[in-house]
Design a protein around this motif. Structure first.
Motif, short mmCIF file in Angstrom:
data_model
loop_
_atom_site.label_atom_id
_atom_site.label_comp_id
_atom_site.label_asym_id
_atom_site.label_seq_id
_atom_site.Cartn_x
_atom_site.Cartn_y
_atom_site.Cartn_z
N PRO A 334 25.49 -7.10 20.71
CA PRO A 334 24.27 -7.82 21.55
C PRO A 334 25.31 -7.98 22.98
O PRO A 334 25.34 -8.38 24.14
N TYR A 335 27.12 -7.59 23.04
CA TYR A 335 27.97 -8.08 23.64
C TYR A 335 28.11 -6.64 24.64
O TYR A 335 28.55 -6.38 25.66
N MET A 336 27.87 -6.08 24.35
CA MET A 336 28.72 -4.63 24.39
C MET A 336 27.19 -3.69 25.31
O MET A 336 26.26 -4.27 25.60
N THR A 337 27.91 -2.86 26.00
CA THR A 337 27.76 -2.14 27.38
C THR A 337 26.66 -0.53 26.27
O THR A 337 27.84 -0.10 26.22
N ASN A 338 26.16 0.24 27.21
CA ASN A 338 26.58 1.86 26.50
C ASN A 338 27.02 2.31 26.51
O ASN A 338 27.30 3.23 25.96
N TRP A 339 27.77 2.04 28.08
CA TRP A 339 29.42 2.71 27.67
C TRP A 339 30.23 2.65 27.15
O TRP A 339 31.10 3.65 26.63
N GLN A 340 30.11 1.28 26.22
CA GLN A 340 31.05 0.89 25.35
C GLN A 340 30.15 1.76 23.55
O GLN A 340 31.05 0.80 22.60
N ILE A 341 29.16 2.14 23.85
CA ILE A 341 29.18 2.52 21.86
C ILE A 341 30.06 3.93 21.67
O ILE A 341 30.17 3.97 20.47
N LYS A 342 30.67 4.53 21.99
CA LYS A 342 31.29 5.90 21.53
C LYS A 342 32.73 5.03 21.00
O LYS A 342 33.21 5.38 20.53
N ASP A 343 32.84 3.41 21.73
CA ASP A 343 33.86 2.91 21.07
C ASP A 343 33.69 2.49 19.81
O ASP A 343 34.57 1.92 18.57
N VAL A 344 32.77 2.45 19.25
CA VAL A 344 31.76 2.00 17.57
C VAL A 344 31.30 2.59 16.97
O VAL A 344 30.77 2.15 15.90
N THR A 345 31.14 4.03 17.28
CA THR A 345 31.15 4.72 16.05
C THR A 345 32.16 4.84 15.04
O THR A 345 33.33 4.25 15.10
N PRO A 346 31.81 4.89 13.90
CA PRO A 346 32.18 5.04 12.45
C PRO A 346 33.74 5.61 12.92
O PRO A 346 34.83 5.09 12.84
N HIS A 347 34.08 6.37 13.35
CA HIS A 347 35.27 6.85 13.88
C HIS A 347 36.40 6.63 14.66
O HIS A 347 37.58 6.28 14.57
N ALA A 348 35.83 6.05 15.70
CA ALA A 348 36.37 5.56 16.60
C ALA A 348 36.63 3.84 15.85
O ALA A 348 38.20 3.66 16.23
N TRP A 349 36.00 3.89 15.57
CA TRP A 349 35.96 2.04 14.77
C TRP A 349 37.32 1.57 13.89
O TRP A 349 38.16 1.16 13.17
N ALA A 350 37.29 3.54 13.41
CA ALA A 350 38.65 3.39 11.94
C ALA A 350 39.66 3.48 12.56
O ALA A 350 40.57 3.09 11.93
N ALA A 351 39.84 4.29 13.68
CA ALA A 351 40.69 4.63 14.50
C ALA A 351 41.47 3.47 14.88
O ALA A 351 42.47 3.14 14.53
N VAL A 352 40.82 2.17 15.64
CA VAL A 352 41.37 0.71 15.93
C VAL A 352 41.40 0.42 14.30
O VAL A 352 42.36 0.36 14.59
N GLN A 353 40.55 -0.05 13.20
CA GLN A 353 41.60 -0.39 12.57
C GLN A 353 43.14 0.19 11.84
O GLN A 353 43.83 -0.90 11.37
N ARG A 354 43.32 1.57 11.84
CA ARG A 354 44.32 1.92 11.56
C ARG A 354 45.47 1.57 12.69
O ARG A 354 46.29 1.71 12.41
N GLU A 355 45.29 1.50 14.04
CA GLU A 355 46.82 1.31 14.85
C GLU A 355 46.95 -0.18 14.17
O GLU A 355 49.00 0.22 13.86
N PRO A 356 46.71 -1.18 13.79
CA PRO A 356 48.00 -2.70 13.68
C PRO A 356 48.55 -1.93 12.72
O PRO A 356 49.69 -2.17 12.43
N ALA A 357 47.81 -1.16 11.83
CA ALA A 357 49.25 -0.91 10.16
C ALA A 357 49.68 0.27 10.62
O ALA A 357 51.26 0.38 10.59
N SER A 358 49.63 1.41 11.41
CA SER A 358 50.60 2.16 11.85
C SER A 358 51.68 1.21 13.20
O SER A 358 52.95 2.35 12.55
#
Length: 361
Positions: A334-358
């Motif tokens: 509900p807070y996102m714009t259409n331009w941000q959708i590509k950032d929450v595909t499972p592939h993109a979401w998983a990459a963000v989750q792995r960043e803190p671990a890296s």
């Protein structure tokens, strides 16, 4: 002084009592664990004395699919951008108003090996479904079985000056000879041993993780002679009428010769797989679901289901927990714009989750 009342947080729908956590749980239970909504209704009541009517759950699923559809489209774009897709379809019945019975629709599944997977819903299996499914600008390789709709679709694209390449599936070619073992055990088993050699080469390639150029050279050196033997003996048997055309062995030989160019396509393109098994493995979980919920409520429910199946399969591909993903994304949408959708595909979401671990490592 009047108390300050904080604004309510954004939600998927005003006055909706279902929080993202509950919605995520229902989605994963139905499309990941194959629990029909009526079973979930019973579980919530018997175990927690919470009454969640299946009609309400169905409305919530339709609501979630509307919010998740842009992510579904973003995944579709990623699949076609790869230039190489595997495709297959599976029948699913659905209720058709006015017919008084279930009609047959199809879940079409597109897979990019090593990448994303995409489900689409169509109410038929004809070549026109491929026109709607595959964008005109796609000009890569489609790996498929011998279903005639793919050939018809490729011919139309060629006439429209939008050529694409069809690659065959050795798993389908092998299946015919496996079914002919009882009728012609010596000949069928010989063919199966030759095909087994092709698969042994592919297993070695995966184990050694060779570069594309070495992969191509390896196939030409090891697989091409085997393919030559296969083609010559099958052509000889067909010309000599060794087997009746309508026999199991005759049909297997006819399939192999008819689709020979497509079956050999993987020799020319090192990125291609030898068969379509990856996309068939992706379809397999839906068979468990069909045994439990039997049919879709209507054609629109088929479209919604395709969205959920796409996202759950993508979560599994990216090794992330579907519940955690859906809960987070449904909270943020509900807070996102259409331009941000590509950032929450499972592939993109998983990459963000792995960043803190890296970073911690």
């Amino acid at each position: 002084m009047a108390p300050i009342i904080a604004a309510l947080p954004e939600t998927l729908q005003e006055r909706c009592v279902a929080a993202p956590g509950l919605l995520a749980q229902i989605i994963v239970a139905k499309y990941g664990h194959h629990l029909p909504l009526y079973r979930q209704e019973q579980i919530y009541w018997s175990e927690a004395k919470v009454w969640l009517p299946r009609a309400s759950q169905a409305r919530w699923m339709a609501l979630c699919s509307q919010w998740l559809e842009p992510i579904h489209e973003a995944i579709k774009a990623e699949v076609f951008a790869s230039g190489y897709i595997q495709i297959d379809e599976t029948p699913v019945r659905y209720l058709k108003p006015g017919a008084g019975r279930c009609a047959q629709g199809y879940l079409w599944v597109l897979n990019h090996p090593g990448g994303e997977v995409f489900f689409d819903w169509q109410t038929s299996r004809g070549a026109e479904c491929l026109d709607r499914l595959i964008p005109p600008e796609f000009s890569g390789t489609i790996q498929c079985d011998g279903y005639s709709a793919y050939d018809a679709f490729a011919r139309r694209r060629l006439q429209a000056n939008q050529p694409l390449t069809l690659a065959g599936c050795w798993a389908h070619a092998r299946r015919g000879f496996f079914e002919a073992k009882e009728q012609a055990p010596i000949q069928a088993l010989w063919i199966l041993r030759q095909i087994q050699q092709l698969y042994e080469v592919e297993a070695e390639l995966r184990e050694r993780k060779l570069s594309p150029s070495l992969r191509l050279a390896y196939r030409l050196n090891r697989s091409q002679p085997v393919l030559g033997r296969l083609y010559r003996i099958c052509l000889y048997w067909q010309r000599k009428r060794r087997f009746l055309p309508q026999s199991a062995m005759g049909k297997a030989i006819h399939y192999l010769i008819k689709h020979w160019l497509g079956l050999c396509r993987y020799l020319d393109e090192p990125k291609l797989e030898i068969d379509n098994n990856l996309v068939e493995n992706t379809i397999r979980p839906t068979a468990v679901g069909k045994k439990n919920w039997l049919f879709f409520g209507d054609a629109e429910a088929g479209k919604n289901s395709a969205i959920f199946y796409t996202l759950i399969a993508s979560c599994q591909r990216n090794r992330i927990d579907p519940y955690t993903y859906f809960r987070d994304v449904l909270t943020r949408l509900p807070y996102m714009t259409n331009w941000q959708i590509k950032d929450v595909t499972p592939h993109a979401w998983a990459a963000v989750q792995r960043e803190p671990a890296s970073a911690a490592a």
